[in-house]
Design an enzyme around this catalytic site. Structure first.
Site, PDB file in Angstrom:
ATOM      1  N   CYS A 116       0.818  -1.226   0.000  1.00 19.50           N
ATOM      2  CA  CYS A 116       0.000   0.000   0.000  1.00 19.50           C
ATOM      3  C   CYS A 116       0.846   1.267   0.000  1.00 19.50           C
ATOM      4  CB  CYS A 116      -0.946   0.011   1.193  1.00 19.50           C
ATOM      5  SG  CYS A 116      -2.283  -1.171   1.007  1.00 19.50           S
ATOM      6  N   HIS A 256      -2.835   7.430   3.195  1.00 15.35           N
ATOM      7  CA  HIS A 256      -3.360   6.180   2.637  1.00 15.35           C
ATOM      8  C   HIS A 256      -4.683   5.845   3.317  1.00 15.35           C
ATOM      9  CE1 HIS A 256      -3.731   2.203   1.120  1.00 15.35           C
ATOM     10  NE2 HIS A 256      -3.484   1.617   2.276  1.00 15.35           N
ATOM     11  N   ASN A 286     -10.236   0.794   0.514  1.00 21.18           N
ATOM     12  CA  ASN A 286      -8.781   0.781   0.318  1.00 21.18           C
ATOM     13  C   ASN A 286      -8.478   0.276  -1.098  1.00 21.18           C
ATOM     14  OD1 ASN A 286      -6.048   0.360   0.310  1.00 21.18           O
ATOM     15  ND2 ASN A 286      -5.983  -0.803   2.221  1.00 21.18           N
TER      16      ASN A 286
HETATM   17  O1  UT7 Z   1      -3.582  -1.072   3.652  1.00 24.05           O
HETATM   18  C1  UT7 Z   1      -2.762  -2.109   4.038  1.00 24.05           C
HETATM   19  C2  UT7 Z   1      -2.582  -2.134   5.481  1.00 24.05           C
HETATM   20  N1  UT7 Z   1      -3.774  -2.677   6.135  1.00 24.05           N
HETATM   21  C3  UT7 Z   1      -4.274  -2.054   7.178  1.00 24.05           C
HETATM   22  O2  UT7 Z   1      -3.843  -0.995   7.553  1.00 24.05           O
HETATM   23  C4  UT7 Z   1      -5.411  -2.756   7.918  1.00 24.05           C
HETATM   24  C5  UT7 Z   1      -5.191  -2.647   9.394  1.00 24.05           C
HETATM   25  N2  UT7 Z   1      -6.200  -3.391  10.171  1.00 24.05           N
HETATM   26  C6  UT7 Z   1      -7.472  -2.967  10.290  1.00 24.05           C
HETATM   27  O3  UT7 Z   1      -7.874  -1.994   9.694  1.00 24.05           O
HETATM   28  C7  UT7 Z   1      -8.370  -3.700  11.267  1.00 24.05           C
HETATM   29  O4  UT7 Z   1      -7.604  -4.532  12.079  1.00 24.05           O
HETATM   30  C8  UT7 Z   1      -9.484  -4.536  10.571  1.00 24.05           C
HETATM   31  C9  UT7 Z   1     -10.502  -3.612   9.936  1.00 24.05           C
HETATM   32  C10 UT7 Z   1      -8.896  -5.462   9.550  1.00 24.05           C
HETATM   33  C11 UT7 Z   1     -10.217  -5.377  11.621  1.00 24.05           C
HETATM   34  O5  UT7 Z   1     -10.747  -4.535  12.635  1.00 24.05           O
HETATM   35  P1  UT7 Z   1     -10.453  -4.834  14.175  1.00 24.05           P
HETATM   36  O6  UT7 Z   1     -11.160  -3.820  14.929  1.00 24.05           O
HETATM   37  O7  UT7 Z   1      -8.958  -4.937  14.367  1.00 24.05           O
HETATM   38  O8  UT7 Z   1     -11.138  -6.221  14.383  1.00 24.05           O
HETATM   39  P2  UT7 Z   1     -10.495  -7.579  14.924  1.00 24.05           P
HETATM   40  O9  UT7 Z   1      -9.706  -8.249  13.872  1.00 24.05           O
HETATM   41  O10 UT7 Z   1      -9.862  -7.328  16.259  1.00 24.05           O
HETATM   42  O11 UT7 Z   1     -11.791  -8.438  15.194  1.00 24.05           O
HETATM   43  C12 UT7 Z   1     -12.715  -8.087  16.239  1.00 24.05           C
HETATM   44  C13 UT7 Z   1     -13.931  -8.965  16.123  1.00 24.05           C
HETATM   45  C14 UT7 Z   1     -13.604 -10.456  15.948  1.00 24.05           C
HETATM   46  O12 UT7 Z   1     -14.607 -11.209  16.622  1.00 24.05           O
HETATM   47  P3  UT7 Z   1     -14.312 -11.846  18.052  1.00 24.05           P
HETATM   48  O13 UT7 Z   1     -13.119 -12.757  17.883  1.00 24.05           O
HETATM   49  O14 UT7 Z   1     -13.998 -10.682  18.971  1.00 24.05           O
HETATM   50  O15 UT7 Z   1     -15.578 -12.550  18.398  1.00 24.05           O
HETATM   51  C15 UT7 Z   1     -13.746 -10.678  14.478  1.00 24.05           C
HETATM   52  O16 UT7 Z   1     -14.089 -12.001  14.155  1.00 24.05           O
HETATM   53  O17 UT7 Z   1     -14.662  -8.598  14.964  1.00 24.05           O
HETATM   54  C16 UT7 Z   1     -14.890  -9.752  14.161  1.00 24.05           C
HETATM   55  N3  UT7 Z   1     -14.951  -9.339  12.779  1.00 24.05           N
HETATM   56  C17 UT7 Z   1     -16.083  -8.909  12.205  1.00 24.05           C
HETATM   57  N4  UT7 Z   1     -17.332  -8.767  12.676  1.00 24.05           N
HETATM   58  C18 UT7 Z   1     -18.260  -8.283  11.854  1.00 24.05           C
HETATM   59  C19 UT7 Z   1     -13.937  -9.292  11.877  1.00 24.05           C
HETATM   60  N5  UT7 Z   1     -14.417  -8.831  10.698  1.00 24.05           N
HETATM   61  C20 UT7 Z   1     -15.724  -8.592  10.891  1.00 24.05           C
HETATM   62  C21 UT7 Z   1     -16.766  -8.122  10.061  1.00 24.05           C
HETATM   63  N6  UT7 Z   1     -18.007  -7.974  10.575  1.00 24.05           N
HETATM   64  N7  UT7 Z   1     -16.549  -7.759   8.770  1.00 24.05           N
END
Ligand code: UT7
Length: 331
Positions: A116, A256, A286
């Site tokens: 990215c 970004h 993104n």
């Molecule tokens: O551009 C390249 C670089 N990439 C980035 O900068 C991305 C950086 N990361 C992020 O933006 C975030 O980490 C994400 C958007 C990918 C994920 O958000 P998060 O707040 O970090 O969520 P998480 O991975 O900690 O997941 C929290 C919960 C989990 O459930 P449990 O285990 O707490 O029950 C996930 O399974 O949210 C769940 N979850 C979702 N729930 C509803 C993950 N994706 C989803 C979803 N809808 N789409």
């Protein structure tokens, strides 16, 4: 000898027509508009549809608009660099294909992959060719068809990405404008958190790799988030301090678009009000290499000659950095 500065002298872009909404995604995977908006800040993204359509088709449209707007004939272009993580093919370079589609016959062209941060690293590269004095018109195009590597059965990745392309023209200037400074970094240790498992030389495509869904984006979201927040903010603040820029003298942050929370955290560390931050993640998601030029494209009419801009990005690699550029046109 007079110093040759590398300015951005025009912008073009292209986003596909098809709008993929959160509602439609919530029919593919277990998610909601509320979760996506509150955790990422995306409402919809564009998707390139159509058999045989690839990254070069979007890139060519962006460059076509750029050439038209800047009154540049294809044969005048000296160099075309395409930054992408979703090339049309492993080889030849998508840059070669874009050049061919547009009749850019007198240029050499190549691709650059830095996740990215591709467009950011591309800005640095394009500027060097201009500053050398040998090249007068360098086209930098960032384009990605992320929908070709997103698993629409994976709720942790499918809401994030969209397709799109943007292009800028770099030209020489003797005025005190253009790319002033850059702080660019890579840490390959970060690759374990964000990569595509199969399709490269380590694990060529096989029936097994397809069955295991290994040709899609693999991302450990939380780990990437943690690094992105810290590193994008650190490097942007470092650039401000290095050049004595303040929240008053900085006109725009061009960040970004990976997650609205990462953008807000960066702006807050820089003590910048939201009004000075370019944000369009809500509508495009993104687009990887497309994010920075798509922002410039949408904000072009607001930019004024002499405006201080800081570009910042973080991505797969890990790669990250900031660029300080003085805008070269506009009232
Ligand atoms: O551009 C390249 C670089 N990439 C980035 O900068 C991305 C950086 N990361 C992020 O933006 C975030 O980490 C994400 C958007 C990918 C994920 O958000 P998060 O707040 O970090 O969520 P998480 O991975 O900690 O997941 C929290 C919960 C989990 O459930 P449990 O285990 O707490 O029950 C996930 O399974 O949210 C769940 N979850 C979702 N729930 C509803 C993950 N994706 C989803 C979803 N809808 N789409």
């Amino acid at each position: 000898m007079t110093k040759i500065n590398a300015i951005i002298s025009g912008i073009g872009a292209y986003v596909p027509e098809y709008v993929l909404t959160n509602l439609e995604i919530s029919k593919m995977v277990d998610t909601t508009d509320e979760w996506i908006m509150s955790r990422i800040g995306i409402k919809e993204r564009r998707i390139l549809k159509g058999e045989g359509m690839g990254t070069s088709d979007m890139g060519a449209k962006a460059v076509e608009e750029l050439l038209r707007k800047t009154g540049t004939r294809p044969e005048e272009v000296d160099l075309l660099i395409c930054t992408t993580v979703t090339p049309d093919m492993q080889f030849p370079a998508t840059a070669n294909i874009i050049s061919d589609k547009l009749g850019i016959l007198n240029a050499f062209s190549f691709d650059l992959n830095a996740g990215c941060s591709g467009f950011l690293f591309g800005m640095s590269t394009a500027a060097k060719f201009i500053q050398s004095g040998k090249y007068k018109k360098v086209v930098l195009v960032g384009a990605d068809k992320m929908s070709s590597i997103v698993d629409y059965q994976d709720r942790s990745v499918s809401p994030i990405f969209g397709d799109g392309a943007g292009a800028v023209l770099f030209e020489p200037s003797t005025e005190d404008l253009g790319l002033i400074d850059e702080i660019l970094h890579t840490d390959g240790m970060g690759r374990k958190h964000l990569h595509q498992k199969a399709g490269g030389s380590v694990k060529p495509a096989s029936h097994e790799s397809i069955d295991a869904r290994e040709h899609y984006v693999y991302q450990e979201g939380q780990a990437v988030f943690k690094h992105a927040v810290k590193r994008m903010a650190d490097v942007s603040v470092e650039m401000m301090e290095k050049h004595g820029l303040t929240s008053d003298t900085l006109a725009w942050l061009v960040p970004h678009q990976a997650n609205l929370r990462i953008i807000d955290a960066t702006a807050s560390r820089m003590n910048l009000a939201r009004e000075k931050v370019m944000i369009n993640i809500e509508r495009y998601g993104n687009t990887t290499d497309g994010t920075l030029p798509l922002l410039l494209w949408e904000w072009e009419s607001k930019l004024k000659k002499g405006d201080n801009l800081i570009f910042a990005a973080f991505g797969a690699g890990f790669t990250w950095g900031a660029i300080y550029l003085k805008w070269a046109y506009g009232k």
